[in-house]
Design an enzyme around this catalytic site. Structure first.
Site, PDB file in Angstrom:
ATOM      1  CG  LEU A  24      -1.872  -1.244   1.254  1.00 52.15           C
ATOM      2  CD1 LEU A  24      -2.383  -1.538   2.652  1.00 52.15           C
ATOM      3  CD2 LEU A  24      -3.022  -0.999   0.279  1.00 52.15           C
ATOM      4  N   PRO A  25       0.273   2.415  -0.316  1.00 49.73           N
ATOM      5  CG  PRO A  25      -1.039   3.934  -1.521  1.00 49.73           C
ATOM      6  CD  PRO A  25      -1.123   2.651  -0.746  1.00 49.73           C
ATOM      7  CB  THR A  34       8.204   2.450   1.732  1.00 46.79           C
ATOM      8  OG1 THR A  34       8.829   1.555   0.824  1.00 46.79           O
ATOM      9  CG2 THR A  34       9.259   3.248   2.478  1.00 46.79           C
ATOM     10  CE  LYS A  79      11.955   1.488  -0.153  1.00 46.71           C
ATOM     11  NZ  LYS A  79      12.477   1.331  -1.498  1.00 46.71           N
ATOM     12  CE  LYS A  91       5.938   6.511   1.033  1.00 50.18           C
ATOM     13  NZ  LYS A  91       5.728   5.088   0.834  1.00 50.18           N
TER      14      LYS A  91
HETATM   15  P1  NAD Z   1       0.784   2.750  -6.141  1.00 49.07           P
HETATM   16  O1  NAD Z   1       0.206   4.029  -5.701  1.00 49.07           O
HETATM   17  O2  NAD Z   1       1.037   2.484  -7.593  1.00 49.07           O
HETATM   18  O3  NAD Z   1      -0.121   1.520  -5.591  1.00 49.07           O
HETATM   19  C1  NAD Z   1      -0.751   1.486  -4.357  1.00 49.07           C
HETATM   20  C2  NAD Z   1      -2.061   0.726  -4.530  1.00 49.07           C
HETATM   21  O4  NAD Z   1      -2.693   0.589  -3.259  1.00 49.07           O
HETATM   22  C3  NAD Z   1      -3.044   1.449  -5.454  1.00 49.07           C
HETATM   23  O5  NAD Z   1      -3.444   0.586  -6.511  1.00 49.07           O
HETATM   24  C4  NAD Z   1      -4.204   1.788  -4.521  1.00 49.07           C
HETATM   25  O6  NAD Z   1      -5.471   1.762  -5.163  1.00 49.07           O
HETATM   26  C5  NAD Z   1      -4.079   0.697  -3.483  1.00 49.07           C
HETATM   27  N1  NAD Z   1      -4.755   1.008  -2.230  1.00 49.07           N
HETATM   28  C6  NAD Z   1      -4.707   2.142  -1.488  1.00 49.07           C
HETATM   29  N2  NAD Z   1      -5.479   2.021  -0.397  1.00 49.07           N
HETATM   30  C7  NAD Z   1      -6.032   0.780  -0.447  1.00 49.07           C
HETATM   31  C8  NAD Z   1      -6.922   0.078   0.393  1.00 49.07           C
HETATM   32  N3  NAD Z   1      -7.431   0.614   1.510  1.00 49.07           N
HETATM   33  N4  NAD Z   1      -7.290  -1.171   0.037  1.00 49.07           N
HETATM   34  C9  NAD Z   1      -6.811  -1.737  -1.096  1.00 49.07           C
HETATM   35  N5  NAD Z   1      -5.958  -1.113  -1.940  1.00 49.07           N
HETATM   36  C10 NAD Z   1      -5.582   0.134  -1.610  1.00 49.07           C
HETATM   37  O7  NAD Z   1       2.133   2.581  -5.313  1.00 49.07           O
HETATM   38  P2  NAD Z   1       3.373   1.616  -5.642  1.00 49.07           P
HETATM   39  O8  NAD Z   1       4.303   2.333  -6.558  1.00 49.07           O
HETATM   40  O9  NAD Z   1       2.859   0.264  -5.991  1.00 49.07           O
HETATM   41  O10 NAD Z   1       4.077   1.586  -4.207  1.00 49.07           O
HETATM   42  C11 NAD Z   1       3.544   0.824  -3.115  1.00 49.07           C
HETATM   43  C12 NAD Z   1       4.518   0.938  -1.948  1.00 49.07           C
HETATM   44  O11 NAD Z   1       5.807   0.445  -2.355  1.00 49.07           O
HETATM   45  C13 NAD Z   1       4.746   2.369  -1.462  1.00 49.07           C
HETATM   46  O12 NAD Z   1       4.880   2.364  -0.062  1.00 49.07           O
HETATM   47  C14 NAD Z   1       6.051   2.766  -2.145  1.00 49.07           C
HETATM   48  O13 NAD Z   1       6.745   3.759  -1.409  1.00 49.07           O
HETATM   49  C15 NAD Z   1       6.793   1.449  -2.179  1.00 49.07           C
HETATM   50  N6  NAD Z   1       7.774   1.285  -3.259  1.00 49.07           N
HETATM   51  C16 NAD Z   1       7.504   1.692  -4.528  1.00 49.07           C
HETATM   52  C17 NAD Z   1       8.478   1.519  -5.523  1.00 49.07           C
HETATM   53  C18 NAD Z   1       8.232   1.957  -6.953  1.00 49.07           C
HETATM   54  O14 NAD Z   1       9.208   1.980  -7.731  1.00 49.07           O
HETATM   55  N7  NAD Z   1       7.007   2.288  -7.358  1.00 49.07           N
HETATM   56  C19 NAD Z   1       9.693   0.924  -5.208  1.00 49.07           C
HETATM   57  C20 NAD Z   1       9.928   0.483  -3.915  1.00 49.07           C
HETATM   58  C21 NAD Z   1       8.960   0.669  -2.937  1.00 49.07           C
END
Ligand code: NAD
Length: 296
Positions: free
Chosen positions: A65-66, A96, A171, A246
């Site tokens: 999740l975000p 994260t 992280k 964030k």
């Molecule tokens: P994103 O915003 O693409 O995806 C998050 C998903 O969570 C969305 O599809 C959203 O609809 C869903 N969501 C939010 N609230 C929800 C709920 N209550 N129930 C169900 N689903 C829900 O984000 P991301 O890029 O996939 O990143 C996710 C996590 O991983 C974050 O914490 C980010 O910091 C971390 N991260 C991202 C990357 C990257 O390159 N994108 C790399 C490493 C770590």
């Protein structure tokens, strides 16, 4: 093979869930965005109408999740799933989030007799798709050993860095360095270009010299330098600038909580805040370079 509940199918969670299916696990998924659920179903997962519904007979629960508020909401909120997780299931949060939030949720899980690890990832969307993520794990050793076969279906490196919350601290250290390096790499290329240098040649030179980094080699912030980098497709996809903002904020909070000094981290947090204000929060974080290139 395990029965897995997977919640959060965004840029990272979607391909991670798909890799679990590919490796023979049975995966039930939920996301607030129907199109994200559909993409996972197309990859072989089964859809649930709510986060609770994913839990039916789950042996492992994974969330991606975000931010902290989403993780606390999903597990501990009014309709939080923690109370409904089957006895004996292992909980893995890959988001994260703040180390304190990770500890809060894992303590609540422990109070219910459930083991939980924080396992944030590194490797970006390309690593999520290729199944080559690095997992940075905080929690008990035996919980990690239970998680290992599942993590190995999504990644290739697993580091156990300490107790609950420690995965998040490590992280944040990584991402603070990445945020600073991306911003200064953009600055360096912009300086070269202002002197008439070719950004591609400059980047190729830096990529085999001491200024080398993931920002020069894989996710170069200058459009046209690397064909597959977000910069070459209008900064779409990749790692959102607001997610980096964030993480920078979490690093500042983590520094304040122990009295550590992070002068460059604090400057870089402000750069990503300015990038948000300039309307680029949803773009890849390498768009931070546009703070110095777009207003000329
Ligand atoms: P994103 O915003 O693409 O995806 C998050 C998903 O969570 C969305 O599809 C959203 O609809 C869903 N969501 C939010 N609230 C929800 C709920 N209550 N129930 C169900 N689903 C829900 O984000 P991301 O890029 O996939 O990143 C996710 C996590 O991983 C974050 O914490 C980010 O910091 C971390 N991260 C991202 C990357 C990257 O390159 N994108 C790399 C490493 C770590």
């Amino acid at each position: 093979m395990s029965r897995i509940a997977f919640i959060g199918l965004g840029n990272m969670g979607g391909p991670m869930a798909a890799n679990l299916v590919k490796n023979g696990h049975t995966v039930r998924v939920f996301d607030l965005v129907p199109a994200a659920v559909q993409a996972a179903v197309d990859a072989g997962a089964s859809a649930s109408a709510s986060a609770r519904e994913t839990l039916a007979d789950a042996e492992v629960v994974i969330s991606m999740l975000p931010a902290s508020r989403h993780v606390e909401g999903v597990y501990l909120g009014d309709d939080g799933i923690l109370a409904a997780i089957p006895a004996g299931a292992l909980v893995i949060d890959c988001s994260t989030i703040a180390p304190a939030s990770a500890r809060k949720v894992s303590e609540a899980a422990a109070a219910r007799g459930l083991q939980m690890i924080d396992a944030p990832v590194s490797g970006g969307t390309a690593g999520a798709q290729a199944g080559t993520l690095t997992f940075i794990v905080g929690g008990e050793e035996d919980a990690l050993e239970r998680a290992r076969p599942v993590l190995q279906a999504m990644g290739k490196n697993i580091f156990h860095v300490g107790a609950s919350g420690a995965g998040q601290v490590a992280k944040l250290c990584n991402n603070m360095a990445l945020g600073v390096i991306m911003a200064v790499t953009g600055e360096a290329i912009a300086l070269g270009v202002a002197h008439g240098l070719d950004p591609k040649v400059l980047s190729q030179m830096m990529a085999v010299s001491t200024g080398r980094s993931w920002a020069t080699e894989v996710c170069n912030p200058w459009p046209g330098v690397l064909e597959n980098a977000p910069a070459s497709r209008g900064y779409s996809g990749g790692f959102g600038s607001d997610l980096m903002l964030k993480d920078m904020g979490l690093a500042v909070e983590a520094a304040m909580s122990v009295g550590a000094s992070i002068p460059l981290g604090e400057v870089a947090r402000n750069l990503y805040s300015m990038n948000h204000q300039a309307g680029r929060g949803k773009l890849d974080f390498s768009s931070v370079v546009q703070l110095i290139t777009s207003e000329k």
